[in-house]
Design a protein around this motif. Structure first.
Motif, PDB file in Angstrom:
ATOM      1  N   GLU A   1      -7.819 -13.682  27.423  1.00 15.32           N
ATOM      2  CA  GLU A   1      -6.866 -12.999  28.313  1.00 15.32           C
ATOM      3  C   GLU A   1      -6.781 -11.536  28.159  1.00 15.32           C
ATOM      4  N   ALA A   2      -6.826 -11.258  27.019  1.00 22.18           N
ATOM      5  CA  ALA A   2      -6.907  -9.793  26.390  1.00 22.18           C
ATOM      6  C   ALA A   2      -8.273  -9.301  26.629  1.00 22.18           C
ATOM      7  N   ARG A   3      -9.086  -9.840  26.411  1.00 23.51           N
ATOM      8  CA  ARG A   3     -10.843  -9.546  26.936  1.00 23.51           C
ATOM      9  C   ARG A   3     -10.877  -9.506  28.360  1.00 23.51           C
ATOM     10  N   PHE A   4     -10.526 -10.377  28.971  1.00 22.27           N
ATOM     11  CA  PHE A   4     -10.338 -10.203  30.666  1.00 22.27           C
ATOM     12  C   PHE A   4      -9.845  -8.877  30.945  1.00 22.27           C
ATOM     13  N   ASN A   5      -8.639  -8.543  30.383  1.00 23.81           N
ATOM     14  CA  ASN A   5      -7.826  -7.434  30.838  1.00 23.81           C
ATOM     15  C   ASN A   5      -8.744  -6.161  30.745  1.00 23.81           C
ATOM     16  N   THR A   6      -9.183  -6.187  29.487  1.00 23.48           N
ATOM     17  CA  THR A   6     -10.000  -5.053  29.097  1.00 23.48           C
ATOM     18  C   THR A   6     -11.173  -4.728  30.035  1.00 23.48           C
ATOM     19  N   ILE A   7     -11.688  -5.900  30.404  1.00 24.56           N
ATOM     20  CA  ILE A   7     -13.117  -5.930  31.026  1.00 24.56           C
ATOM     21  C   ILE A   7     -12.665  -5.546  32.474  1.00 24.56           C
ATOM     22  N   GLU A   8     -11.423  -5.885  33.143  1.00 28.32           N
ATOM     23  CA  GLU A   8     -10.820  -5.736  34.466  1.00 28.32           C
ATOM     24  C   GLU A   8     -10.717  -4.018  34.249  1.00 28.32           C
ATOM     25  N   ALA A   9     -10.140  -3.563  33.435  1.00 24.26           N
ATOM     26  CA  ALA A   9      -9.617  -2.169  33.549  1.00 24.26           C
ATOM     27  C   ALA A   9     -10.876  -1.490  33.438  1.00 24.26           C
ATOM     28  N   ALA A  10     -12.046  -1.793  32.689  1.00 27.29           N
ATOM     29  CA  ALA A  10     -13.348  -0.939  32.447  1.00 27.29           C
ATOM     30  C   ALA A  10     -13.899  -1.185  34.041  1.00 27.29           C
ATOM     31  N   THR A  11     -14.051  -2.273  34.711  1.00 27.83           N
ATOM     32  CA  THR A  11     -14.416  -2.337  36.028  1.00 27.83           C
ATOM     33  C   THR A  11     -13.973  -1.614  36.931  1.00 27.83           C
ATOM     34  N   LYS A  12     -12.602  -1.314  36.665  1.00 32.89           N
ATOM     35  CA  LYS A  12     -11.922  -0.229  37.639  1.00 32.89           C
ATOM     36  C   LYS A  12     -12.236   1.179  37.330  1.00 32.89           C
ATOM     37  N   ARG A  13     -12.215   1.365  35.898  1.00 32.91           N
ATOM     38  CA  ARG A  13     -12.889   2.882  35.656  1.00 32.91           C
ATOM     39  C   ARG A  13     -14.615   3.165  36.025  1.00 32.91           C
ATOM     40  N   LEU A  14     -15.229   2.035  35.968  1.00 33.44           N
ATOM     41  CA  LEU A  14     -16.407   1.899  36.408  1.00 33.44           C
ATOM     42  C   LEU A  14     -16.586   2.362  37.986  1.00 33.44           C
ATOM     43  N   ALA A  15     -15.765   1.452  38.765  1.00 37.24           N
ATOM     44  CA  ALA A  15     -15.805   1.836  40.166  1.00 37.24           C
ATOM     45  C   ALA A  15     -15.445   3.268  40.444  1.00 37.24           C
TER      46      ALA A  15
ATOM     47  N   ALA B   1     -23.140   4.741  30.194  1.00 38.45           N
ATOM     48  CA  ALA B   1     -22.256   4.509  28.943  1.00 38.45           C
ATOM     49  C   ALA B   1     -21.438   3.438  29.188  1.00 38.45           C
ATOM     50  N   LEU B   2     -20.660   3.758  30.067  1.00 38.01           N
ATOM     51  CA  LEU B   2     -19.407   2.865  30.625  1.00 38.01           C
ATOM     52  C   LEU B   2     -20.001   1.436  30.928  1.00 38.01           C
ATOM     53  N   ARG B   3     -21.311   1.532  31.719  1.00 39.18           N
ATOM     54  CA  ARG B   3     -22.105   0.261  32.182  1.00 39.18           C
ATOM     55  C   ARG B   3     -22.317  -0.406  31.134  1.00 39.18           C
ATOM     56  N   ALA B   4     -22.935   0.119  29.883  1.00 37.39           N
ATOM     57  CA  ALA B   4     -23.372  -0.506  28.802  1.00 37.39           C
ATOM     58  C   ALA B   4     -22.173  -1.151  28.295  1.00 37.39           C
ATOM     59  N   ARG B   5     -21.088  -0.457  27.959  1.00 40.78           N
ATOM     60  CA  ARG B   5     -19.861  -1.134  27.271  1.00 40.78           C
ATOM     61  C   ARG B   5     -19.424  -2.056  28.061  1.00 40.78           C
ATOM     62  N   PHE B   6     -19.389  -2.271  29.365  1.00 43.61           N
ATOM     63  CA  PHE B   6     -18.914  -3.191  30.189  1.00 43.61           C
ATOM     64  C   PHE B   6     -19.866  -4.362  30.062  1.00 43.61           C
ATOM     65  N   ASP B   7     -21.345  -3.978  30.100  1.00 46.40           N
ATOM     66  CA  ASP B   7     -22.239  -5.273  29.721  1.00 46.40           C
ATOM     67  C   ASP B   7     -21.931  -5.862  28.434  1.00 46.40           C
ATOM     68  N   ARG B   8     -21.676  -5.148  27.329  1.00 43.62           N
ATOM     69  CA  ARG B   8     -21.214  -5.725  26.078  1.00 43.62           C
ATOM     70  C   ARG B   8     -19.903  -6.414  26.135  1.00 43.62           C
ATOM     71  N   ALA B   9     -18.954  -5.768  26.879  1.00 43.34           N
ATOM     72  CA  ALA B   9     -17.656  -6.727  26.868  1.00 43.34           C
ATOM     73  C   ALA B   9     -18.083  -8.094  27.544  1.00 43.34           C
ATOM     74  N   ARG B  10     -18.664  -8.046  28.519  1.00 39.84           N
ATOM     75  CA  ARG B  10     -18.675  -9.196  29.353  1.00 39.84           C
ATOM     76  C   ARG B  10     -19.649 -10.203  28.638  1.00 39.84           C
ATOM     77  N   SER B  11     -20.513  -9.936  27.727  1.00 38.50           N
ATOM     78  CA  SER B  11     -20.979 -10.547  26.935  1.00 38.50           C
ATOM     79  C   SER B  11     -20.199 -11.439  26.054  1.00 38.50           C
ATOM     80  N   ARG B  12     -19.415 -10.304  25.213  1.00 42.69           N
ATOM     81  CA  ARG B  12     -18.252 -10.894  24.304  1.00 42.69           C
ATOM     82  C   ARG B  12     -17.309 -11.841  25.022  1.00 42.69           C
ATOM     83  N   LEU B  13     -16.995 -11.791  26.404  1.00 35.96           N
ATOM     84  CA  LEU B  13     -16.018 -12.561  27.108  1.00 35.96           C
ATOM     85  C   LEU B  13     -16.875 -13.851  27.211  1.00 35.96           C
ATOM     86  N   ARG B  14     -18.132 -13.731  27.495  1.00 35.25           N
ATOM     87  CA  ARG B  14     -18.930 -14.980  27.666  1.00 35.25           C
ATOM     88  C   ARG B  14     -18.878 -15.889  26.382  1.00 35.25           C
TER      89      ARG B  14
END
Length: 167
Positions: free
Chosen positions: A107-121, A10-23
């Motif tokens: 920047e806000a989206r990047f910070n969100t994705i970075e936090a999600a990446t850390k949680r995912l790790a 679920a977190l991976r899917a959220r991460f992928d969606r956030a990465r798409s929004r960031l792009r």
């Protein structure tokens, strides 16, 4: 373990969606940057044109005008040039504001994705540790089962060996 894997997925899917929004936001920011550059170049060209060819002639016409009509026409031309220049610079300011807002959003989206990446790790590490613990438990259970079966087989052999042999 299943729950951890589901959370991970679920977190991976959220991460992928956030990465798409960031792009998408990055593409929009690049588009805004290109628009800002175009606006600046256009404003610079207009300023250069007014300075090099338009403004000095307009000022000269204004100063050398012999009639009120000529004076009025020169003043109108000057006013129009100034309005055009003001509009150009206002568009430039708007483009800069849009660009700035998009950068803040990125920047806000990047910070969100970075936090999600850390949680995912962290979840990945937790799942890996849990899996390793489960594997170790399985090996212990298999060894214990093998020892128990061996002990049962030895006991059965001893019982068979201790029985009197019929003659």
């Amino acid at each position: 373990l299943t729950e951890l894997v589901e959370r991970y997925e679920a977190l991976r899917a959220r991460f992928d969606r956030a990465r798409s929004r960031l792009r998408l936001a990055e593409r929009r920011a690049r588009s805004a940057a290109r628009e800002l550059i175009r606006s600046r170049r256009s404003a610079q060209a207009l300023a250069r044109e007014l300075y090099m060819s338009g403004s000095s002639a307009d000022f000269e016409a204004l100063l050398t005008s012999r009639s009120l009509t000529g004076l009025d026409q020169a003043a109108s031309l000057l006013g129009y040039a100034q309005q055009s220049q003001a509009k150009m610079f206002e568009r430039l300011r708007v483009s800069e504001r849009v660009m700035s807002d998009r950068v803040v959003d990125l920047e806000a989206r990047f910070n969100t994705i970075e936090a999600a990446t850390k949680r995912l790790a962290a979840i990945r590490s937790s799942v890996a540790a849990e899996l390793e613990d489960r594997r170790a438990d399985l090996v212990r259970l298999q060894n214990a089962t093998a020892r128990r079966r061996l002990a049962e087989a030895e006991q059965a052999n001893e019982e068979i060996a201790s029985r009197p042999v019929p003659q």
